[in-house]
Design a protein around this motif. Structure first.
Motif, mmCIF file in Angstrom:
data_model
loop_
_atom_site.group_PDB
_atom_site.id
_atom_site.type_symbol
_atom_site.label_atom_id
_atom_site.label_comp_id
_atom_site.label_asym_id
_atom_site.label_seq_id
_atom_site.Cartn_x
_atom_site.Cartn_y
_atom_site.Cartn_z
ATOM 1 N N TYR A 64 0.849 -1.261 -0.112
ATOM 2 C CA TYR A 64 -0.067 0.005 0.101
ATOM 3 C C TYR A 64 0.854 1.217 -0.091
ATOM 4 C CZ TYR A 64 -4.462 -2.722 0.598
ATOM 5 O OH TYR A 64 -5.244 -3.527 0.216
ATOM 6 N N THR A 67 -0.530 4.389 -1.352
ATOM 7 C CA THR A 67 -1.947 5.018 -0.562
ATOM 8 C C THR A 67 -1.531 5.649 0.940
ATOM 9 O OG1 THR A 67 -2.264 3.008 0.498
ATOM 10 C CG2 THR A 67 -3.366 3.483 -1.710
ATOM 11 N N LYS A 69 -2.541 4.574 3.573
ATOM 12 C CA LYS A 69 -2.623 3.233 4.386
ATOM 13 C C LYS A 69 -1.469 3.042 5.161
ATOM 14 C CE LYS A 69 -5.569 -0.992 4.158
ATOM 15 N NZ LYS A 69 -6.642 -1.380 3.354
ATOM 16 N N ARG A 72 2.657 -0.677 5.794
ATOM 17 C CA ARG A 72 2.555 -0.522 4.114
ATOM 18 C C ARG A 72 2.123 -1.898 3.644
ATOM 19 N NH1 ARG A 72 8.177 -0.262 1.113
ATOM 20 N NH2 ARG A 72 7.422 -1.065 -0.697
ATOM 21 N N GLN C 375 -13.141 2.767 -4.202
ATOM 22 C CA GLN C 375 -12.146 2.136 -3.267
ATOM 23 C C GLN C 375 -12.942 0.724 -2.920
ATOM 24 O OE1 GLN C 375 -10.188 4.262 -0.235
ATOM 25 N NE2 GLN C 375 -9.699 5.779 -1.747
ATOM 26 N N ASP C 396 -8.033 1.867 -5.664
ATOM 27 C CA ASP C 396 -7.803 2.820 -5.091
ATOM 28 C C ASP C 396 -8.382 4.022 -5.519
ATOM 29 O OD1 ASP C 396 -6.500 3.143 -7.399
ATOM 30 O OD2 ASP C 396 -4.738 3.911 -6.338
ATOM 31 N N TYR C 402 -5.317 -1.019 -8.609
ATOM 32 C CA TYR C 402 -4.227 -1.256 -7.763
ATOM 33 C C TYR C 402 -3.515 -2.257 -7.645
ATOM 34 C CZ TYR C 402 -1.451 0.715 -3.818
ATOM 35 O OH TYR C 402 -0.565 1.089 -3.049
#
Ligand code: SF4
Lengths: 165, 169, 445
Positions: A64, A67, A69, A72, C375, C396, C402
């Motif tokens: 991630y 993003t 978030k 990770r 998402q 995403d 993603y």
């Protein structure tokens, strides 16, 4: 949201404090758990008479990085229960500086290759795995290509014949 | 080739080249190095509907030492590349290489960390057959081109070096 | 007695592959032999790793479709639809009924060609070249159908998110029925050649067996699991398309050996043929074309006339675009694609003739626009020819996936290959490997 499925309820009862989040987006039951609980959760899923998730369908991971978030990485498990026609997804968040998680090979021998693939592509280490080495790529390959910071076309030199292949 | 002492007069060698070339072009022993999707079309070409046997290339040999055309069919990854090179090196002269499918020609649309961008970065190629996968008709066309090349090649030592570096198509 | 003492064997390690005559696809098996008995086997894969998952992340949702063809390249339509269904689940949209039927028909056609190839190839590996030639001949009839519907033989890219590329061409039903009867005929011939042939049965029965418990714990699905007697089939357990509205059986075996796998595949072909026939009979009809009192002309003819300067009265006519190669008429388009403008590319007719259509098209294909699922994450599975073919996707909220992960049915099968060959003879490795029907594209991705 509709009523929680039996799987989510059972897991909440048994591991309340280790469950970080649950949802059923588009009808897929999902449970996010702490990594300490993974083996116990998996054992329960496999053995409980109301659940009987005898199939370990898949193991993968998501990075991630791009993003907001945290942490990770997330290792994602999919299970399937034949008698109850149910699926469940278990997710385990992992921090980038501590990429270690227990192996599920003792419970499902089929986990062996899946875990090797996750190691190959993301560099997640599985504790207790009998043979953790690259599976799709070759030993000389540097880095883990499915991480978001590995450029998709970054090529590495071709190994000469007689190399370790 | 052991033909060196025959090449005294131009006449004999040209005649001999022609005869050998003619014979060779109809007795192609191919080594199919099949890795991926193109193999499906390779199967189709080899079987009854398209019947590659009409061109004398029906018999695959799975030993590099017994074959004279290396058909590289399908994507070559970095993990595969050393094996391909080794097989090419094991083949005896004269030998030809056919790149079957766009993956072997240029890497195709697999422009990434794992795929070799065209097998001509590893071994010399004689005929390129583009297509993803090439239709059987294209394959047969490529085969005929290869036959022309084989028939036109000189066996006598003076020209023997030219075998595998020039490109047709 | 003396002889027995004299012949002593030493364990020997040999390497089969990566480029081996009987390996259609490249894997390496390092086996340790005691005489001719395999004592230990180590399977290595990855020779066809082409970074499918990474490529999906690099492009838009549309751009991943051609890559999905090359996962299981013997039955590419099924992978196509699996991907399409995954994205549709992310978006939460529903495709039309006719589209479901078209998808079902094309999936089953692909499944049959996959099984034909697999059975033919494993027979060839036992020396039965005839069966292979017959099976490929039969497969060719089905590939002609696929070509008629989408224009390509192998790499089809037939799915569109929210629909399919085109309606079935005219006369498809008739053609399909002819192809089915040809395939049935071939199956009968191959059945006569193999099923009771002692050479074949001796090599297949009891070879490469795996217990049901092992099969489940390795995560087997598809024909190999069904050969062990477990009737798991995604089409029955979690019906998608319109499988729940048609009749078909899930054939199972009992011994889990190569012979049962062969039988299961042969019976599945018959079930798939049944499905195609039913679907062709039940597919909801739709208007084929707007009738402009006969004033419709093939687009090619119209251009030809125009080029020759014969333009007299040409504007009174309307060009007829074939539904497959040149574009698609609105009336047909709406039958097999969703009406959701944020997802499905508009019919070519609107793109070429109206500003809304053009803008709609533009918005969907330009980088930075495209379709944007909310998402979230989904797992969606279809029954591939080798078993459960799953897509795990994470969105995403942007126009690119993603993460796309493929759960390939071959992967667990290959993980257990060493269990199936250990303890057997070295000559049985090849038929066992053949019975798995390994497809490099989906195995290594
Ligand atoms: S050229 Fe196309 S069909 Fe052939 S191996 Fe490459 S991707 Fe597959």
């Amino acid at each position: 949201m509709t009523a929680e499925s039996i799987t989510i309820r059972r897991l909440k009862e048994a591991f309340g404090s280790h469950i970080r989040e649950t949802h059923a987006y588009r009808g897929d039951d999902t449970v996010v758990i702490d990594r300490e609980a993974l083996v116990n959760v998996a054992t329960l899923l496999k053995q409980d008479a109301d659940l009987e998730y005898s199939f370990l369908i898949d193991i993968t991971a998501v990075d991630y990085l791009k993003t907001d978030k945290a942490p990770r990485f997330e290792v994602v498990y999919h299970f399937f229960s034949l008698p109850h026609k149910q699926r469940v997804r278990i997710k385990v968040p992992l921090a980038a500086d501590d990429l270690e998680i227990d192996s599920l090979v003792p419970l499902w021998p089929g986990a062996n290759w899946y875990e090797r693939e996750v190691y190959d592509m993301f560099g997640v280490r599985f504790r207790g795995h009998p043979n953790l080495k690259r599976i799709l790529l070759y030993e000389e390959f540097e880095g883990h290509p499915l991480r978001k910071d590995y450029p998709y076309n970054k090529r590495q030199p071709i190994v000469k014949p007689g190399g370790n292949i | 080739m052991g033909l060196g002492n025959l090449s005294i007069g131009g006449m004999i060698t040209t005649r001999l080249d022609k005869a050998i070339g003619w014979a060779q072009k109809f007795s192609i022993f191919q080594y199919p190095f099949i890795t991926a999707c193109c193999g499906m079309e390779y199967m189709a070409v080899a079987c009854s509907h398209y019947d590659i046997d009409r061109f004398g290339a029906g018999l695959p040999r799975f030993s590099p030492r017994q074959s004279d055309v290396l058909m590289v069919v399908g994507t070559i990854s970095h993990k595969q590349a050393p094996i391909l090179k080794k097989i090419y090196d094991q083949m005896c002269e004269p030998k030809w290489v056919v790149a079957f499918g766009v993956c072997t020609c240029t890497g195709g649309f697999y422009d990434n960390y794992a795929t070799v961008q065209g097998i001509d970065t590893i071994i010399p190629v004689d005929v390129y057959i583009p297509g993803c996968p090439p239709r059987p008709e294209t394959v047969l066309d490529g085969l005929i081109k290869l036959q022309k090349k084989i028939a036109g090649e000189a066996v006598a030592p003076a020209n023997a070096g030219a075998t595998s570096t020039s490109m047709d198509v | 007695m003396i002889v027995e003492k004299a012949i002593k064997t030493q364990p020997m390690v040999i390497q089969l592959g990566p480029s081996h005559p009987a390996m259609h696809g490249t894997i390496k098996i390092v086996v340790e032999l005691d005489g001719e008995v395999v004592t230990r086997a180590d399977v290595e894969i990855g020779y066809l790793h082409r970074a499918f998952e990474k490529h999906c992340e690099e492009g838009t949702y549309f751009q991943a479709i051609p890559y999905t063809d090359r996962l299981n390249y013997v039955s590419p339509m099924i992978c196509n639809f699996g991907y399409g269904m995954g994205v549709e689940k992310l978006l939460g949209i529903q495709v039309t009924e006719r589209c479901e039927f078209i998808r079902l028909i094309m999936s089953e056609i692909s499944r049959v060609s996959d099984h034909l190839t697999s059975v033919g190839a494993s027979a060839m590996e036992l020396g039965a070249m005839t069966a292979f030639l017959y099976m490929i001949k039969a497969r060719e009839f089905f590939w002609e159908l696929i070509e008629a519907a989408c224009g390509a033989r192998v790499t089809v890219a037939f799915v569109r998110i929210g629909g399919v590329k085109a309606d079935l061409p005219e006369g498809f039903g008739e053609k399909a029925r002819r192809a089915i009867s040809e395939v049935r005929q071939t199956l009968k011939e191959v059945d006569g050649l193999l099923t009771k042939n002692p050479i074949f049965t001796d090599r297949m029965q009891g070879v490469g067996a795996i217990t049901t418990a092992d099969a489940v714990s390795y995560g087997f699905t598809g024909p190999l699991l069904r050969a062990c007697g477990v009737n798991y089939d995604v089409r029955k357990y979690q019906p998608y398309h319109v499988y729940d509205r048609l009749n078909f059986d899930v054939p199972t075996g009992s011994n889990g050996d190569n012979y049962d796998r062969y039988l299961v595949r042969m019976q599945e072909i018959e079930q798939s043929l049944r499905l195609i026939e039913q679907a062709l009979a039940k597919i909801p009809p739709g208007p084929i074309n707007v009738d402009l009192e006969g004033r419709v002309m093939a687009a090619s003819e119209m251009t030809d006339r125009g080029k020759l300067g014969d333009t007299q009265g040409l504007t009174d006519y309307r060009a007829f675009l074939s539904p497959n190669l040149q574009g698609m008429e609105k009336s047909r388009y709406q039958l097999n694609n969703t009406t959701d403008k944020n997802v499905a590319l508009p019919p070519k007719e609107s793109v070429y003739t109206s500003i809304e259509g053009l803008m709609n098209h533009f918005k969907l294909v330009m980088l930075g626009h495209g379709i944007r699922p909310p998402q979230g994450e989904v797992y969606s599975a279809v029954e591939g020819a080798n078993g459960e073919f799953g897509f795990y996707m994470v969105s995403d909220g942007s126009d690119r996936p993603y993460r796309v992960h493929v759960r390939a049915p071959c992967f667990p099968l290959m993980a257990a290959l060493h269990r199936m060959i250990e303890g057997g003879m070295v000559a049985d490795i090849v038929p066992t490997f053949g019975s798995i029907n390994m497809i490099g594209g989906e195995l290594d991705r």
